[in-house]
Design a protein around this motif. Structure first.
Motif, PDB file in Angstrom:
ATOM      1  N   ASN A 105      18.120  16.184   8.521  1.00 44.08           N
ATOM      2  CA  ASN A 105      18.229  14.892   9.185  1.00 44.08           C
ATOM      3  C   ASN A 105      18.803  13.881   8.200  1.00 44.08           C
ATOM      4  N   GLU A 108      19.283  10.693   8.437  1.00 44.19           N
ATOM      5  CA  GLU A 108      18.532   9.446   8.333  1.00 44.19           C
ATOM      6  C   GLU A 108      17.370   9.574   7.354  1.00 44.19           C
ATOM      7  N   TYR A 114      16.990   7.578   3.794  1.00 47.01           N
ATOM      8  CA  TYR A 114      15.764   6.827   3.554  1.00 47.01           C
ATOM      9  C   TYR A 114      15.139   7.238   2.222  1.00 47.01           C
TER      10      TYR A 114
END
Length: 51
Positions: free
Chosen positions: A38, A40, A44
């Motif tokens: 992922n 994202e 992060y």
């Protein structure tokens, strides 16, 4: 390497060492966690680690 970057070094003593160092840190981070599916979550984690 382009002619402009070579001339920039001799004119301003400017290098891209900090950028190369950051890229190496990202590469080490990615290999340490075995890849992230992922994007994202990856961004992060990267932001929290290097901010």
């Amino acid at each position: 390497m382009s002619l402009n970057s070579i001339i920039n070094y001799f004119t301003n003593r400017g290098t891209i060492a900090s950028t190369e160092s950051f890229n190496a840190k990202i590469k080490a981070f990615t290999s340490q966690f075995g890849g992230v599916k992922n994007i994202e979550v990856f961004l992060y984690r990267l932001e929290k680690l290097f901010s």
